[in-house]
Design an enzyme around this catalytic site. Structure first.
Site, PDB file in Angstrom:
ATOM      1  N   HIS A 162       0.894  -1.199   0.115  1.00 30.05           N
ATOM      2  CA  HIS A 162       0.007  -0.042   0.003  1.00 30.05           C
ATOM      3  C   HIS A 162       1.037   1.418  -0.043  1.00 30.05           C
ATOM      4  CE1 HIS A 162      -3.026   2.900   1.114  1.00 30.05           C
ATOM      5  NE2 HIS A 162      -3.766   1.997   1.651  1.00 30.05           N
ATOM      6  N   GLU A 265      -0.661   1.052  -5.681  1.00 31.53           N
ATOM      7  CA  GLU A 265      -0.665  -0.246  -4.601  1.00 31.53           C
ATOM      8  C   GLU A 265      -0.566  -1.397  -5.592  1.00 31.53           C
ATOM      9  OE1 GLU A 265      -3.585   0.019  -1.621  1.00 31.53           O
ATOM     10  OE2 GLU A 265      -3.847   2.369  -1.933  1.00 31.53           O
TER      11      GLU A 265
HETATM   12  C1  BG6 Z   1      -6.861   2.234  -0.155  1.00 32.25           C
HETATM   13  C2  BG6 Z   1      -8.167   1.769  -0.200  1.00 32.25           C
HETATM   14  O1  BG6 Z   1      -6.064   1.089  -0.505  1.00 32.25           O
HETATM   15  O2  BG6 Z   1      -6.731   2.156   1.298  1.00 32.25           O
HETATM   16  C3  BG6 Z   1      -9.140   2.801   0.242  1.00 32.25           C
HETATM   17  O3  BG6 Z   1      -8.562   1.555  -1.688  1.00 32.25           O
HETATM   18  C4  BG6 Z   1      -8.615   3.068   1.856  1.00 32.25           C
HETATM   19  O4  BG6 Z   1     -10.390   2.440   0.212  1.00 32.25           O
HETATM   20  C5  BG6 Z   1      -7.085   3.488   1.798  1.00 32.25           C
HETATM   21  O5  BG6 Z   1      -9.288   4.340   2.208  1.00 32.25           O
HETATM   22  C6  BG6 Z   1      -6.780   3.871   3.305  1.00 32.25           C
HETATM   23  O6  BG6 Z   1      -7.000   2.734   3.751  1.00 32.25           O
HETATM   24  P1  BG6 Z   1      -6.463   2.641   5.473  1.00 32.25           P
HETATM   25  O7  BG6 Z   1      -7.247   1.648   6.105  1.00 32.25           O
HETATM   26  O8  BG6 Z   1      -5.242   2.829   5.514  1.00 32.25           O
HETATM   27  O9  BG6 Z   1      -7.213   4.037   5.926  1.00 32.25           O
END
Ligand code: BG6
Length: 292
Positions: A162, A265
């Site tokens: 991510h 990602e």
């Molecule tokens: C992204 C998702 O990968 O991560 C989004 O597609 C999400 O929907 C974002 O809001 C952030 O996620 P988190 O759990 O780290 O706040």
């Protein structure tokens, strides 16, 4: 994959030290090729600065650390499900592997690059025995590989790297490599859509799961550099930025910080999820380089 032995301390080569960073344990890498910070919590790389460059990873100055927190920025390792999971009802968003301390199993040099391996065992809250392993190769380029291995129980897995990429202004990006690709739009209830035959330019809240598993180049026009993301073992590329309306609701991100990053990602998610039989494994990875 290195075995996890009972608390055997791993020898740290010169240029790698274990320090307290933001109140938690992190490996600090300082070599002629690059500087980097890798938190043991989540096996979470929060900084990678190749020599002569600015940090390639964005990190929120309001991020939480420690005790189950998900660090906001860097490269969260996501799995064994993505978002709320395919069923949409998982209790922890993006899975549990980013919320646990990992164990360092290997630290060495390969040429000018530092290679670090970490493992997360005996943490599967389902009792299924899923194990996670991560490998980082840190130098002028950065490679990250994440392996999920099923325990005694068969399990369906999703996984993602991510990555929060640091950019000068998210409103002035051209993201190449997604042209003509199908995507699910998570800002529109996962509606199916298709990217035009042009580079992606972000103009509002963006949360898309592209059916793309090949190289993506993030042209940071205002920053004067491109970051190239070369995935392996993936099926999807997620592009995310909350824009101010969603960023304002996130306590761990300054209200104006959304302009400074884009998440691109590499992932296995949604219908590309894989069923792992006992002992079966899924590995996804990515290599980043910077071009001026
Ligand atoms: C992204 C998702 O990968 O991560 C989004 O597609 C999400 O929907 C974002 O809001 C952030 O996620 P988190 O759990 O780290 O706040």
């Amino acid at each position: 994959m290195s075995p996890v032995t009972e608390r055997t301390p791993v020898h740290l080569p010169s240029g790698v030290s274990l320090e307290q960073v933001n109140g938690t344990e992190a490996l600090v890498i300082n070599t002629p090729a690059a500087r980097a910070v890798l938190h043991l919590d989540g096996a979470h790389l929060t900084s990678w600065t190749p020599a002569g460059e600015q940090d390639v990873l964005w990190l929120s100055e309001l991020s939480e650390y420690g005790d189950g927190a998900a660090i906001r920025g860097g490269i969260p390792l996501v799995g064994p499900w993505f978002g709320p999971g395919r069923s949409g009802d998982k209790p922890v968003k993006h899975g549990w592997i980013r919320n646990h301390p990992w164990e360092l199993t290997e630290a060495s040099f390969d040429g000018k690059d530092v290679v670090l391996e970490l493992a997360l065992v005996d943490a599967d809250p389902s009792g299924g025995g899923l194990r996670a392993d991560a490998r980082f190769r840190i130098g002028a380029e950065l490679s990250v590989d994440l392996t999920l291995t099923a325990g005694a129980q068969e399990v369906e897995v999703e996984a993602a790297l991510h990555t929060y990429l640091a950019v000068a202004d998210v409103r002035e990006l051209r993201i190449h490599g997604l042209q003509g690709a199908d995507y699910l739009d998570n800002t529109q209830g996962l509606a199916e859509d298709r990217q035009e035959d042009t580079a992606l330019e972000l103009t509002g809240p963006t949360d898309r799961i592209y059916s793309v598993n090949s190289e993506v180049r993030i042209e940071d026009v205002a920053g004067g550099r491109s970051i190239v993301s070369c995935p392996r073992g993936t099926a999807k590329t997620v592009v995310w930025n909350p824009w101010p309306e969603l960023a304002a609701g996130m306590a761990d991100m300054p209200d104006d910080a959304w302009t400074s990053f884009v998440c691109v990602e590499p992932a296995v998610a949604k219908e590309s999820a894989q069923v792992l039989r006992s002992g079966g494994a899924l590995t996804i990875g990515v290599t980043y380089r910077v071009e001026r």
